[in-house]
Design an enzyme around this catalytic site. Structure first.
Site: not given
Ligand code: ZN
Length: 491
Positions: A261-262, A265, A291
């Site tokens: 997830h990170e 980003h 996101e």
């Molecule tokens: Zn996030």
């Protein structure tokens, strides 16, 4: 004009450098700082934050931005967008009386402490009066910014430029009806317990994450992998992007999905074009698009069969005891649908119902349709209505999230908007890359990297979310792609 622009960019660069220092100080606080340094660090941070504020509100800077903004038609589109962003930021900060800003900041730190106390003691009364005050200050904040607009519209605009309560209602209504229907039809699956079957030492998992993130395109010449209590991504400068992982020795899926997830980003931030480095949009600032990039990598790619067909054997190099399992077992375990109380642990379907619950409650409180003292009850009733389960304590109910206690009211919807945008972009990516599955299976993720770099990452926040989606999918944000994606995957 040219001279004015170069003065503007020079001041902007100083502001960005100071902000980078603040980010570095807080990253260090999460990663390395010894516990007794808390108060000296708070002073150091406070000082730099004060300098940022002084620069942003200096008459010099304001004069330059206002002048450029009044002659925007003479600027090219890149300079014009940058000036608009700076102008909007200044206008907002000038609308807030400085006493109010200071009181609000104090209230935030007091309320956050009250939230921790209430959660620890399972006692809502410790939090209730401060939360009431927090919502009251939020109403006042919205009135200072623009009292001609509905409160929630003003709050949304801070996180998602151009989003309105009416648009959200429409999108969330469609999403809610469909997800509740789908949830009833999804068949229960048994877990094989692949990711909880052993002890996963931090050192080995860290090497594994380095291998996965490298393969997906994270550049360690301008990136760092950190170790923290709550996963996050942070940008110190264009050449220094840090993805931070929370390691669990007992649950490898938790560690890996958080890291992936990170990484989503981080890839966005690392790949913003050098052309825009000096501008006010050299960060992926739109929360929905940001996101969407983390959720797309985490869910559409990181929970797919093809991804695991390639990466499961890699994992067994580090943890040979997992050789008893197959990559299908791993994929199965990462895609189990089950209503649970905690938002951050929720699956792809129920996650959005958690968000809708918070959105509906925030609106009711702001519009004074319910009393804060009834919040625990209201929360539990809504959870039963949406997810069919009822929390038995406050930590599993209305006290689970930090957001309201730090004044982030109107923030939650961006999580679901990110999910919707991820499905919409994913649909388009698949159409443009028909052979992606075969490539993913072999560990070739270049089609993913290139498509998203070309369509999204390189631009930073040159565009709003709506513009991004219109440019790359020819449509504004709609609910149908997430609903289709979920139906195809789970029904
Ligand atoms: Zn996030």
């Amino acid at each position: 004009m040219r001279e004015l622009l170069s003065k503007y960019y020079k001041l902007l660069e100083e502001i960005k450098s100071l902000k980078g220092i603040v980010a570095l100080l807080s990253w260090d606080q999460e990663n390395q700082m010894p516990p007794l340094a808390v108060s000296s660090r708070a002073k150091q941070r406070g000082l730099i934050e004060k300098l940022v504020h002084q620069k942003l509100t200096s008459s010099d800077y304001i004069k330059i931005v206002f002048e450029l903004n009044s002659k925007k038609e003479l600027l090219n589109s890149i300079d014009s967008r940058s000036v608009s962003i700076s102008n909007k930021e200044i206008i907002k900060s000038l609308k807030l009386p400085s006493d109010f800003v200071e009181e609000f900041a104090n209230l935030k730190s007091k309320t956050q402490q009250a939230w921790i106390d209430a959660k620890t003691n399972e006692d809502f009364k410790l939090y209730q009066p401060l939360l009431e005050e927090m919502f009251e200050y939020t109403r006042r904040y919205a009135a200072y910014i623009d009292d001609s607009k509905p409160i929630y519209d003003v709050l949304l605009d801070d996180y998602e430029e151009g989003m309105t309560t009416n648009k959200l209602h429409k999108i969330f209504k469609e999403l809610k009806t469909n997800l509740k229907e789908i949830l009833k039809k999804v068949k229960a699956k048994e877990s094989s317990h692949v990711f909880t079957s052993s002890i996963f030492e931090k050192n080995k998992t860290e090497k594994l994450i380095k291998e996965i993130t490298n393969k997906l395109g994270f550049n360690y010449a301008k990136g760092v992998l950190g170790d923290v209590h709550h996963p996050f991504e942070t940008k110190i400068s264009n050449e220094d992007v840090r993805i931070n992982v929370k390691y669990s020795e007992h649950d490898l899926a938790f560690t890996l999905t958080g890291a992936i997830h990170e990484l989503g980003h981080g890839l966005y931030e690392q790949n913003i074009s050098h052309k825009y480095e000096h501008t006010a949009f050299s960060e992926g600032a739109s929360l929905t698009i940001h996101e969407s990039q983390s959720r797309l990598l985490e869910n559409m790619i990181g929970r797919s069969k093809e991804f695991w067909e390639f990466f499961f054997p890699v994992i067994t190099n580090y943890y040979p005891e997992l050789k008893n399992f197959t990559y299908e077992d791993a994929t199965n375990d990462l895609n189990i649908i089950k209503s649970t109380f905690i938002r951050t642990e929720a699956d792809e379907i129920t996650y959005n119902l958690h968000i809708i619950l918070r959105f509906e409650i925030e609106l009711m409180i702001l519009n004074k349709e319910i009393d804060i003292k009834d919040l625990p009850q209201v929360w539990n009733n809504k959870m039963e209505e949406l997810l069919g389960i009822r929390p038995v304590n406050l930590s599993e109910g209305c006290l689970q999230d930090v957001h309201w206690s730090i004044g982030a009211i109107g923030y939650f919807p961006t999580y679901s908007l990110g999910n919707l945008a991820s499905a919409q972009l994913w649909h388009k990516f698949k159409n443009d890359n028909l052979d992606f599955k075969n490539k993913f299976k072999k560990g070739d993720f270049s089609s993913y990297f290139n498509w998203f770099k070309n369509n999204i990452w390189q631009y930073g926040s040159l565009y709003t979310s709506e513009e991004f989606l219109n440019n790359s999918t020819d449509e504004p944000l709609v609910a149908k792609y997430l609903i289709e994606y979920i139906k195809e995957k789970y029904l």
